[in-house]
Structure formats: structure tokens, C-alpha cells
Write an enzyme that holds these catalytic residues in place. Structure first.
Site, PDB file in Angstrom:
ATOM      1  N   HIS A 177       9.961  23.229  17.555  1.00  0.00           N
ATOM      2  CA  HIS A 177       9.505  23.993  16.395  1.00  0.00           C
ATOM      3  C   HIS A 177       9.226  23.027  15.250  1.00  0.00           C
ATOM      4  O   HIS A 177       9.589  21.848  15.307  1.00  0.00           O
ATOM      5  CB  HIS A 177      10.546  25.045  15.962  1.00  0.00           C
ATOM      6  CG  HIS A 177      11.793  24.489  15.351  1.00  0.00           C
ATOM      7  ND1 HIS A 177      12.768  25.281  14.781  1.00  0.00           N
ATOM      8  CD2 HIS A 177      12.248  23.217  15.204  1.00  0.00           C
ATOM      9  CE1 HIS A 177      13.740  24.529  14.321  1.00  0.00           C
ATOM     10  NE2 HIS A 177      13.462  23.282  14.562  1.00  0.00           N
ATOM     11  N   CYS A 200      13.778  18.904  11.128  1.00  0.00           N
ATOM     12  CA  CYS A 200      13.075  20.112  11.565  1.00  0.00           C
ATOM     13  C   CYS A 200      11.714  20.249  10.876  1.00  0.00           C
ATOM     14  O   CYS A 200      10.896  21.068  11.284  1.00  0.00           O
ATOM     15  CB  CYS A 200      13.919  21.357  11.299  1.00  0.00           C
ATOM     16  SG  CYS A 200      15.415  21.450  12.310  1.00  0.00           S
ATOM     17  N   HIS A 223       9.931  19.086  16.611  1.00  0.00           N
ATOM     18  CA  HIS A 223      10.951  18.454  17.447  1.00  0.00           C
ATOM     19  C   HIS A 223      11.680  19.566  18.203  1.00  0.00           C
ATOM     20  O   HIS A 223      11.405  20.737  17.996  1.00  0.00           O
ATOM     21  CB  HIS A 223      11.901  17.589  16.609  1.00  0.00           C
ATOM     22  CG  HIS A 223      12.918  18.376  15.867  1.00  0.00           C
ATOM     23  ND1 HIS A 223      14.189  17.946  15.634  1.00  0.00           N
ATOM     24  CD2 HIS A 223      12.835  19.616  15.332  1.00  0.00           C
ATOM     25  CE1 HIS A 223      14.847  18.874  14.977  1.00  0.00           C
ATOM     26  NE2 HIS A 223      14.064  19.885  14.769  1.00  0.00           N
ATOM     27  N   HIS A 249      14.996  21.637  20.273  1.00  0.00           N
ATOM     28  CA  HIS A 249      16.403  22.035  20.310  1.00  0.00           C
ATOM     29  C   HIS A 249      16.712  22.632  21.682  1.00  0.00           C
ATOM     30  O   HIS A 249      15.841  23.242  22.314  1.00  0.00           O
ATOM     31  CB  HIS A 249      16.711  23.127  19.277  1.00  0.00           C
ATOM     32  CG  HIS A 249      16.647  22.650  17.863  1.00  0.00           C
ATOM     33  ND1 HIS A 249      17.693  21.996  17.250  1.00  0.00           N
ATOM     34  CD2 HIS A 249      15.669  22.735  16.944  1.00  0.00           C
ATOM     35  CE1 HIS A 249      17.363  21.702  16.016  1.00  0.00           C
ATOM     36  NE2 HIS A 249      16.133  22.138  15.787  1.00  0.00           N
ATOM     37  N   ASP A 300      10.923  29.221  26.758  1.00  0.00           N
ATOM     38  CA  ASP A 300      11.481  27.971  27.288  1.00  0.00           C
ATOM     39  C   ASP A 300      10.398  26.903  27.459  1.00  0.00           C
ATOM     40  O   ASP A 300       9.361  27.149  28.069  1.00  0.00           O
ATOM     41  CB  ASP A 300      12.159  28.244  28.631  1.00  0.00           C
ATOM     42  CG  ASP A 300      12.994  27.064  29.110  1.00  0.00           C
ATOM     43  OD1 ASP A 300      13.584  26.363  28.254  1.00  0.00           O
ATOM     44  OD2 ASP A 300      13.056  26.847  30.337  1.00  0.00           O
ATOM     45  N   HIS A 301      10.676  25.731  26.899  1.00  0.00           N
ATOM     46  CA  HIS A 301       9.752  24.595  26.939  1.00  0.00           C
ATOM     47  C   HIS A 301       8.412  24.913  26.278  1.00  0.00           C
ATOM     48  O   HIS A 301       7.363  24.423  26.697  1.00  0.00           O
ATOM     49  CB  HIS A 301       9.583  24.056  28.370  1.00  0.00           C
ATOM     50  CG  HIS A 301      10.821  23.356  28.855  1.00  0.00           C
ATOM     51  ND1 HIS A 301      11.874  24.030  29.432  1.00  0.00           N
ATOM     52  CD2 HIS A 301      11.180  22.063  28.815  1.00  0.00           C
ATOM     53  CE1 HIS A 301      12.831  23.171  29.733  1.00  0.00           C
ATOM     54  NE2 HIS A 301      12.449  21.970  29.364  1.00  0.00           N
ATOM     55  N   GLU A 310      21.742  26.838  17.396  1.00  0.00           N
ATOM     56  CA  GLU A 310      20.666  25.837  17.359  1.00  0.00           C
ATOM     57  C   GLU A 310      21.228  24.444  17.579  1.00  0.00           C
ATOM     58  O   GLU A 310      20.635  23.626  18.272  1.00  0.00           O
ATOM     59  CB  GLU A 310      19.944  25.917  16.010  1.00  0.00           C
ATOM     60  CG  GLU A 310      18.780  24.969  15.859  1.00  0.00           C
ATOM     61  CD  GLU A 310      18.254  24.973  14.423  1.00  0.00           C
ATOM     62  OE1 GLU A 310      17.107  25.373  14.240  1.00  0.00           O
ATOM     63  OE2 GLU A 310      19.005  24.588  13.502  1.00  0.00           O
TER      64      GLU A 310
END
Ligand code: NI
Length: 144
Positions: free
Chosen positions: A14, A33, A39, A41, A79-80, A129
Site C-alpha cells: 500500500h 508507509c 511497501h 505488510h 493477497d499479494h 498491520e
């Protein structure tokens, strides 16, 4: 009343950037962030159900049905992925974990009954997070 909590994980990138704030204020507020290219998480999600156990089965809900709705509405689409670009709710909305928690709640709530889960109530969504950050939402009708 019993509460049952199921835990899930997904990884996503994000970029946190508030359009209404200066670049320097964004960097102060969001740190890494705010990196221009985003980047990642490793998010942990808890989904809690509440209600009374079924008198015949002794279970509050079919946990396979919970897994299925979480997989379809959250894990597969998130996801991903890059949350800013790949999740429509974050077009023009900062994908903070506060907002992510709300989006996850709304997606689950919208699919809850169709998933065969009307015998239990969606009670809580929690998003971790980082080891130091934990976000929770108990729904629009929760007492303040
Ligand atoms: Ni971040």
C-alpha cells in the site's frame, strides 16, 4: 452468547498518502508507509462471530463457510495485491489499517447471509498491520 474467532493472513502493499496534507506532513505522519512506490505488510486478520450454539450441532457456525467467505471476499482479492490500485474501495481513499478494517467488515457483512452464516452474527473484525499496531471494528451498531 459465545464468541468464536478465526485468524487469517494476507500480504499486500500500500501507499498511505492523504491528498489534503503536504508531502512533508504525509511523510511525518506515515513514514515508510508514504514511500512513493508503496511497501508491503503481512497482515493478520481476525474475524469474530457471536451468538448461541446450534442446539443440535453444538456449533455456533460452520467454520468452513466462514473460511470460504473470507477467502472469496478478502484473501483472494487482497493477497499479494497493491491495495491502492487493486481494491476498488481504496480508489481515492487512504488504505490505512483503520480503513482496511472497515472495508473488510463491509465486505464480510455484505456476503454474510448468502454464505449461510445467518445463524451467527459478525461480531468483530481485527487487523494487525505490525506487531505494534492493532485495529478493531465492532460494526455500525456497536455501543460507543
Ligand atoms: Ni505501510
Amino acid at each position: 452468547m459465545v464468541t468464536v474467532t478465526r485468524t487469517y493472513e494476507f500480504s499486500a502493499s500500500h501507499r498511505l498518502h492523504a491528498e489534503g496534507l503536504s508531502d512533508s506532513r504525509n511523510l511525518d505522519l506515515f513514514g515508510k508507509c508514504n514511500w512513493v512506490n508503496g511497501h508491503g505488510h503481512n497482515y493478520e486478520v481476525e474475524v469474530s462471530l457471536s451468538g448461541d450454539p446450534d442446539p443440535v450441532s453444538g456449533r455456533l457456525a460452520d467454520l468452513d463457510a466462514v473460511d470460504k467467505v473470507v477467502d472469496e471476499t478478502i484473501l483472494t482479492p487482497f493477497d499479494h495485491r497493491h491495495l491502492n490500485m487493486d481494491v476498488p474501495e481504496f480508489r481515492g481513499v487512504n488504505p490505512t489499517s483503520e480503513n482496511l478494517t472497515l472495508v473488510i467488515w463491509n465486505r464480510l457483512a455484505a456476503s454474510w447471509d448468502a454464505a449461510g452464516l445467518s445463524g451467527a452474527r459478525l461480531h468483530r473484525v481485527a487487523v494487525r498491520e505490525t506487531p505494534r499496531n492493532y485495529f478493531e471494528y465492532y460494526g455500525p451498531n456497536a455501543p460507543n
